[in-house]
Design an enzyme around this catalytic site. Structure first.
Site, PDB file in Angstrom:
ATOM      1  CE  LYS A 116      82.828  48.902  36.358  1.00 52.67           C
ATOM      2  NZ  LYS A 116      84.196  49.229  35.952  1.00 52.67           N
ATOM      3  CD  GLU A 166      84.774  50.456  20.262  1.00 52.25           C
ATOM      4  OE1 GLU A 166      85.449  49.553  19.724  1.00 52.25           O
ATOM      5  OE2 GLU A 166      85.227  51.227  21.106  1.00 52.25           O
ATOM      6  CB  CYS A 201      88.883  47.952  19.772  1.00 50.60           C
ATOM      7  SG  CYS A 201      88.457  49.671  19.467  1.00 50.60           S
ATOM      8  CD  GLU A 224      89.975  42.321  20.671  1.00 49.83           C
ATOM      9  OE1 GLU A 224      90.046  43.507  20.295  1.00 49.83           O
ATOM     10  OE2 GLU A 224      89.078  41.906  21.450  1.00 49.83           O
TER      11      GLU A 224
END
Length: 482
Positions: A176, A251, A285, A386
């Site tokens: 996906k 992840e 990331c 973040e």
């Protein structure tokens, strides 16, 4: 396949209309232009794709390692052939500068090549048994159907990162792609078709998380889930996978500390700090999320950093001179700006940027100014959450002990950076810095033969290299007697 700018799903080597009959729009974040419509999949499409992958598994798993490698080499050659088209697609749907999109395509090529080269390196073991002439074999066998979920920030590379090792190891897969950036994955599916992979080995179902991602994770026939995305989404996936006790490899988010000691090459560190923060508009990331600079060189570093950030050119991502493109969406831009406003309310100072860019070309897209925050302290929210955007918080540290303590004061543990010439500090870092991936005296950018993995809330498992490839097999122990 696709009709004009309308894309269907790639299931069992056919281009299949969605069961719902509905489609999602994909827009260019730099211009607001509608690029295409893609199928809005749902649970029926997921069921069909997983069934195709399950039916294809036995024959694919029986193929020799060399045969599977040949299919991957064929795909690799096609990606290499179409690399400019793929890079242009990434830039159009995601907004990253074309020069960075080309790097992403190169990384995808490297990932597929590594998987192809290493199909024959998934080796077992032979152990002496306790009976006469007995041997204990530890074999490595594929899981079955893999469910893959990719993030929007590297739409081609993240899809390749999941497909290549999964099929190299003998699994089949349903992927996906993210609903904001599905086009590069769909163009990769065209190349899968051209490479003549057997039907059902690789399937791509487009749509949003609730309609496609949730049923893919929950499906009883997906044996392993590999996902790249946010930590909150990863926790939901882990919980959903628990019903069938399937393996998950996640992840997730990062909050990379960028540590600069007083013996560092300041010019090199500044360049790396800027590159590691503002590449892809900070939507990586492994980005430099918080910069810790030794008080002995803080002023010199801050001055050079400010000058370097001020020189960044923000604009049309197809322009070779552009350093930074737009954010991927208005929602993402608003999230970043709210974080900056919160930091200011807690005492940070905006040295540069701190706002949405408007006027001229900026009115057509979602551009945020490269932002430098000073006066930042460890207790501020922006040091712990973040950002995933073009905002660099700058902090002062007293010494290496102080830097390590502040760096480790974090719920994430994906990547970190260290600039120093002190071998003792480097050796201490290997023991004491709580991050799975550390860049020493260099900027960001993992390599296909490495191992990309995080600690704490940055995820489980890992990607790339031999360790990443071995995640796609499971062991089978055989007590062998004549």
């Amino acid at each position: 396949m696709s009709t004009g700018t309308t894309w269907n799903q790639f299931i069992n080597n056919a281009w299949v209309k969605p069961a719902s009959g509905s489609y999602l729009s994909v827009e260019n974040p730099a211009t607001g232009e509608k690029l295409a419509e893609v199928a809005k999949g749902d649970v029926k499409d997921v069921d069909r794709a997983v069934a195709a992958a399950k039916a294809a598994f036995a024959a694919w798993a029986r193929k020799t390692a060399s045969e599977r490698a040949d299919y991957l080499y064929a795909l690799n050659r096609l990606v290499e052939r179409d690399k400019e088209e793929l890079a242009a697609t990434i830039t159009a749907e995601m907004g990253k500068p074309l020069k960075e999109a080309r790097v992403e395509v190169g990384f995808a090529i490297g990932l597929i090549r590594f998987a192809a080269e290493n199909t024959r390196r998934l080796q077992g073991e032979i152990i002496p048994g306790e009976m006469v002439d007995e041997k204990i074999l530890i074999d490595r066998v594929p899981h079955g159907v893999i469910g893959g979920i990719a993030a929007w920030n590297f739409p081609l590379a993240l899809t390749a990162r999941k497909i290549a090792p999964a099929v190299a190891a003998g699994n089949t897969i349903v992927i996906k792609p993210h609903e904001l950036t599905p086009l590069a994955s769909l163009k990769l599916a065209k190349l899968v078709e051209e490479a003549k992979f057997p039907a059902g080995v690789i399937n791509i179902v487009t749509g949003d998380g609730p309609d496609v991602g949730v049923p893919l994770v929950a499906h009883k026939d997906t044996k392993l889930i590999t996902m790249t995305g946010s930590t909150p989404a990863g926790k939901k996936i882990m919980a959903a996978a628990a019903e069938h006790l399937k393996e998950v490899r996640l992840e997730l988010g990062g909050k990379a500390p960028f540590i600069v000691m007083d013996d560092a090459d300041i010019d090199q560190a500044v360049e790396a700090a800027v590159s590691a923060r503002f590449s892809n508009s900070g939507q990586v990331c492994t980005c430099n999320e918080r910069t810790y600079v030794h008080e002995g060189v803080y002023d010199a570093f801050a001055a050079k950093l400010r000058d370097r950030i001020a020189k960044l050119k923000v604009g049309d991502p197809t322009d070779p001179a552009t350093d930074m493109g737009p954010k991927v969406s208005l929602a993402e831009l608003k999230k970043v700006h709210e974080m900056v406003e919160k930091a200011v309310s807690q005492g940070a100072r905006v040295e540069l940027g701190g706002k949405r860019l408007e006027g001229g070309v900026y009115d057509k897209g979602v551009f945020y100014a490269p932002t430098l925050l000073t006066g930042v302290t460890q207790d501020m929210d922006i040091v712990h959450n973040e950002i995933f955007g073009p905002v660099l918080p700058l902090l002062r540290v007293k010494d290496f002990d102080d830097a390590l303590e502040k760096a480790n004061d974090c719920r994430y543990g994906l990547s970190a950076y260290l600039f120093t010439k002190d071998l003792g500090n480097i050796l201490r870092m290997t023991r004491e810095l709580e991050f799975g991936e550390v860049y020493v005296n260099r900027g960001a950018g993992e390599e296909p033969q490495g191992f990309h993995h995080g600690y704490k809330e940055s995820g489980l498992g890992g990607e790339d290299g031999q360790h990443g490839l071995e995640a796609y097999v499971q062991t089978k122990t055989i007590y062998l007697n004549a």
